[in-house]
Design an enzyme around this catalytic site. Sequence first.
Site: not given
Length: 186
Positions: A46-48, A50, A146
């Site tokens: 999970l992206d930073a 998000s 993403r």
Amino acid sequence: MASPTVSRLICFNKPYGVLSQFTPEGRWRGLKDFIDIPGVYVAGRLDADSEGLLLLTNDGKLQARISDPRHKMEKTYWVQVEGEPDEAALQTLRDGVQLNDGPTLPARAQLIAAPAALWERDPPVRFRQSIPTRWLELVIREGRNRQVRRMTAAVGYPTLRLIRAAIGPYALDGLAPGTLRDVPLL
């Protein structure tokens, strides 16, 4: 003789600004600031920028089953977008969106009210008075880099805030940001 390790699955509500790895990098914090459990590893990313559900386990086979795109485990996202998506945009998400790395699989997409259990984000999302925002629930079976952000942008509604609410049968269910709980294996 050593006893076999008991498989663990941990749900963690990853706050904004935290990487899906234990080591911090640059301006982003790492999971070690929140989780001190030896032998567990992240199942998926999970992206930073998000927020939301991140699963961790000490079981390599379970980790692969959760994170490997071949298993196509559903991931449910709450997405705050800039603007008010119309039915045509929602249908494009449902049909699959053409991205620069190829078409996405069809998604389930619907407008929702702001999630009831929503927490304040730090830092807050930027708002522009002249442009309304709406929340979508988007369910996908892929996990490209993403992807959700690129999908909403492709239909003309940039993502302002992205929260993963569930992965397969595992959900946030009132878990506060920065906290975790062990869950039974389903």
